[in-house]
Design an enzyme around this catalytic site. Sequence first.
Site, PDB file in Angstrom:
ATOM      1  N   THR A 112       0.842  -1.203   0.000  1.00  0.00           N
ATOM      2  CA  THR A 112       0.000   0.000   0.000  1.00  0.00           C
ATOM      3  C   THR A 112       0.875   1.250   0.000  1.00  0.00           C
ATOM      4  O   THR A 112       2.060   1.196   0.305  1.00  0.00           O
ATOM      5  CB  THR A 112      -0.891   0.052   1.254  1.00  0.00           C
ATOM      6  OG1 THR A 112      -0.060   0.116   2.425  1.00  0.00           O
ATOM      7  CG2 THR A 112      -1.791  -1.160   1.345  1.00  0.00           C
ATOM      8  N   ASP A 113       0.258   2.379  -0.346  1.00  0.00           N
ATOM      9  CA  ASP A 113       0.956   3.657  -0.217  1.00  0.00           C
ATOM     10  C   ASP A 113       0.082   4.627   0.578  1.00  0.00           C
ATOM     11  O   ASP A 113      -0.994   4.264   1.043  1.00  0.00           O
ATOM     12  CB  ASP A 113       1.340   4.228  -1.595  1.00  0.00           C
ATOM     13  CG  ASP A 113       0.117   4.587  -2.443  1.00  0.00           C
ATOM     14  OD1 ASP A 113      -0.974   4.863  -1.890  1.00  0.00           O
ATOM     15  OD2 ASP A 113       0.244   4.592  -3.669  1.00  0.00           O
ATOM     16  N   GLN A 114       0.527   5.849   0.734  1.00  0.00           N
ATOM     17  CA  GLN A 114      -0.191   6.759   1.624  1.00  0.00           C
ATOM     18  C   GLN A 114      -1.522   7.262   1.059  1.00  0.00           C
ATOM     19  O   GLN A 114      -2.262   7.949   1.746  1.00  0.00           O
ATOM     20  CB  GLN A 114       0.696   7.933   2.051  1.00  0.00           C
ATOM     21  CG  GLN A 114       1.011   8.935   0.967  1.00  0.00           C
ATOM     22  CD  GLN A 114       1.914  10.051   1.517  1.00  0.00           C
ATOM     23  OE1 GLN A 114       2.837   9.793   2.269  1.00  0.00           O
ATOM     24  NE2 GLN A 114       1.655  11.293   1.136  1.00  0.00           N
TER      25      GLN A 114
END
Lengths: 138, 138, 138, 138
Positions: C14-16
Amino acid sequence: MVSKSKIKVRYAETDQMGVVHHSNYAVWYELARTDYIETLGITYKAMEEVGLLVPIINLQSKYIKPAFYDNTLIIETRIKKLLKVKIEFEYKIYREGEEQPINTATTVHAFVNKALKPINLKKESPTIYTKLEQSLEY
Amino acid sequence: MVSKSKIKVRYAETDQMGVVHHSNYAVWYELARTDYIETLGITYKAMEEVGLLVPIINLQSKYIKPAFYDNTLIIETRIKKLLKVKIEFEYKIYREGEEQPINTATTVHAFVNKALKPINLKKESPTIYTKLEQSLEY
Amino acid sequence: MVSKSKIKVRYAETDQMGVVHHSNYAVWYELARTDYIETLGITYKAMEEVGLLVPIINLQSKYIKPAFYDNTLIIETRIKKLLKVKIEFEYKIYREGEEQPINTATTVHAFVNKALKPINLKKESPTIYTKLEQSLEY
Amino acid sequence: MVSKSKIKVRYAETDQMGVVHHSNYAVWYELARTDYIETLGITYKAMEEVGLLVPIINLQSKYIKPAFYDNTLIIETRIKKLLKVKIEFEYKIYREGEEQPINTATTVHAFVNKALKPINLKKESPTIYTKLEQSLEY
């Protein structure tokens, strides 16, 4: 309690030394401890949704033998220590069918809220705390 | 306008074929387009803070020659197309000092809000839209 | 023939933005096409050991909906085109239980030797070529 | 000797907690120690070409504060210990302009040949060994 996770080494996880790049093990520990807590009926996703995060504060890893592309690996995970404000997991990674681990590790995690401030898990989420505590005993 | 980004290939980006694993190029395009918009005085971080996200909806990449560990690479980035609801970037990656690119690519991005719903950038953030538009012209 | 691969989204993917970072899909396509050829009794590892490599030369990916942490995803893989010197795979990624793909993609790969020089697979490895060819037909 | 490496946090390095995913730090330590030995006129690439590999055998990392997207980070690297068969590096990571590190770490590496068998660096590559040794002293 000891949980077991099975993974298959991905090509992208190798490096030009022909072995798994060491940075990937931290990703594996993470999915292994997620499996551990899922065995207790807790999901990390549900924890995040109620505002409980468990960022890593310490990582120790001992690389004994390399892992290779396409290896099937078993990760054994257990809780080594549980405090009100933090938790320590221990991992042993084996190539499937082998008796000696190729890697052993521990990670320590703080219990924090969405603002990344420390919380007392026993007080804030007694149900989760109790489940973790009980899993230490059997 | 064409922006230039310089990167040095990291060991972790290689795979057991002895070349950079192809999944890393998408990471490089991303930092290259970030550099592009920073040249315009816009930071991606500031865009996120006002609730503007630009998730990728299309990626096309042509791998011409491999990149190797420790190579210094130059990424040339320009806007290929700008619409009110999406933007297309174009990239050319060169080994430093070489004239033929080792990789060319395009990415298309939607303008969305924090709920990941499409927005009209020209209407919602006219300042940013205008800066992007002007950069197309010189 | 269509092969199906199942994966569970890892936290590290995942990323932000709260979704899977788009660079991870290329890693998934790779394990999906590995599953495809394993169904035919060929392993990528065995191919590498006899000196046959299949580096990617083209990638096209269409991101339709985001994937989230902990999602179980199904990747359907088939060969779209087989030539003597290259092969094209097609992928459709679904969230488990859903009917619309969240991502579709194609990758084209060259057949090369260890020196990364193109080879004619039909001539160099007729057994592998025939297996791939037959899988196209049923 | 202490070497300094500067990096800018990439978007792909963040996770949905909104901070850098902890697995990326190991990638940073690696580029930092590569910078260290390059200061001595040694390249890791050249070492690999003469058949000298330095795989990691131990990693300890203390995560003190999070790193965020777009942060500029300074990594200070020094050799903590040099033996004939292994080497220990120490790292301190700072946000640019800050005085307290956000992360400290050590990595231990074995000296091995291409077959991944241990070697005595002082004997096998006395020039490299001497350069490393001298860097400890000033």
